[in-house]
Enzyme design. Sequence first.
Site, PDB file in Angstrom:
ATOM      1  N   ASP A 173       0.832  -1.209   0.000  1.00 51.59           N
ATOM      2  CA  ASP A 173       0.000   0.000   0.000  1.00 51.59           C
ATOM      3  C   ASP A 173       0.867   1.261   0.000  1.00 51.59           C
ATOM      4  O   ASP A 173       1.709   1.450   0.869  1.00 51.59           O
ATOM      5  CB  ASP A 173      -0.895  -0.055   1.245  1.00 51.59           C
ATOM      6  CG  ASP A 173      -1.770   1.172   1.426  1.00 51.59           C
ATOM      7  OD1 ASP A 173      -1.935   1.939   0.460  1.00 51.59           O
ATOM      8  OD2 ASP A 173      -2.304   1.349   2.544  1.00 51.59           O
ATOM      9  N   HIS A 346      -3.784   4.220   6.984  1.00 48.11           N
ATOM     10  CA  HIS A 346      -2.722   3.769   6.081  1.00 48.11           C
ATOM     11  C   HIS A 346      -1.337   4.016   6.669  1.00 48.11           C
ATOM     12  O   HIS A 346      -1.120   4.986   7.407  1.00 48.11           O
ATOM     13  CB  HIS A 346      -2.831   4.502   4.739  1.00 48.11           C
ATOM     14  CG  HIS A 346      -4.114   4.267   4.024  1.00 48.11           C
ATOM     15  ND1 HIS A 346      -4.297   3.243   3.126  1.00 48.11           N
ATOM     16  CD2 HIS A 346      -5.298   4.916   4.083  1.00 48.11           C
ATOM     17  CE1 HIS A 346      -5.531   3.274   2.656  1.00 48.11           C
ATOM     18  NE2 HIS A 346      -6.160   4.286   3.225  1.00 48.11           N
TER      19      HIS A 346
END
Length: 529
Positions: A173, A346
């Site tokens: 990611d 994140h």
Amino acid sequence: MTLIEYGDDAIAIDCGLMFPENDMLGIDLVIPDTTYLLDNPGLLKAILLTHGHEDHIGALPYILPDIPVPLYATRLTQGLIEVKLKEAKLLDKIELNTITSESVIEIGPFKIEPFHVCHSIPDAVGYAIHTPQGLVIHTGEYKFDDTPADGRPADLDRLRRYGDEGVLVLLSDSTNAERPGHTPSEQIVSAAFEEIFDETRGRIIIATFASNISRIQQVINIAMRHNRKLAVVGRSMVDNVKMARELGYLTAPEDMIIHVDDLDDYPDNQIAIVCTGTQGEPTSALVRMANNEHRQVRLREGDTVILSATAIPGNEELVHRTLNNLFRLGADVIYQSLRPVHVSGHASQDEQLQMLQLTRPKYFIPIQGEYRMLVLHGRLGQAAGIPPENIWVIENGQVIEFDEEGAFPGEVVANGQILVDGLGIGDVGKVVLRDRRLLSRDGFVAVVVAIDERTGELVEGPDIISRGFVYVRDSEELIEEAKERVIDLLESGATHRDTAANVIKNNLSQFLYQRTRRNPMIFPVVLEV
């Protein structure tokens, strides 16, 4: 949507949607282009889901009717998927398989091990995919939070073990690749909520994503400690809370959750509301409250509204408009710029580097993020010791192939965006969007004339209809000149229907631009009588 293919078998990881960009006028959703899979029937054997956010499961109702493959997901993610499939009347047509972080899944040549990661929703996983060519790690969306809301940190030992075994390629990611340091823990949000509840004597309205089950549990816990009842507002929020409570992912005393219609039965200092609307969506609960249009919740002075999210790029204008309207109603509005009422789900740069150091892949493919984020994440890969030639920053549709000699770029497969507009899927393309942009910018002018089918002489008209170009009552002189221009054109010999339409369009467009410096779309309608 990531495809991993070996021989005649492929698996996909996630099947999400994105929200339309500002210039995609009238478009509701954007979903992946599955032309490659449709051109190769039987290739895709399953879809594995990492977590239950819209950008990872939202396209399933649109993709599965044509590609009805089994799904694999953790229990909460499966519950969110079931809500969508039920609405789409697909629930009894698709095989749903429940997995845990201890599962081992065998699909064709793939042996797949889910591993637990922390994200802004419980039950998120990444996948370790054993292939005949080597081990592939797909991180899903993650951060390394030592004090997550659900009490389950990411499984670092498992990641370290994979690194010891040898990882062929890491797909990781990249969303926060621009952010230095470490992403703050969810406990910061809990502390901020606690302070706000301590200070507030009126009603408290918290807006968050309907799928952010962890954040909703935080609200429940703090509301309980402050003796407040909680009302859930917004259809998707109500559905998700109901499902999460049934599955045990949300816990609250039965008498704590009240119906929105019962709010007036309690004093303001005993009320909390959780609702949808963090992105300024026009029909969401918070926006209707901000516009004073919500049937059951009317905001007033003394209310405190917490926006527990950040604006998705492209939604800033809608979010700011909502904030302004909330302030106009006299509410005390708290958002990320003022207090830490939201943290990202994140990994930031330190965590991304840690993932690389734990797994120690031979090859690295940054995923999930805009191109600049992929590039920056790739640079972190170099900092972790991966040779530049083993880092692949690629765009949608690019295939990377692996064999005994290494990795190399393969073909580029169909990778356009499929636009969803109402019930239409893929029937709106670049031409339609271009026309919508033109109409939104300069409006249109329709010219209707009737000509004799034998002689070509003008029988009736011209009538001119305008929308979004000029206000006709204030531009009567311009409209009359345009009519005279059309009459002159028809008398000059443009007598056939097709020829007349083209001549009217080209000449009237030039005339109106000269007079107004605008380019409305011209719609000539020539009737033969």
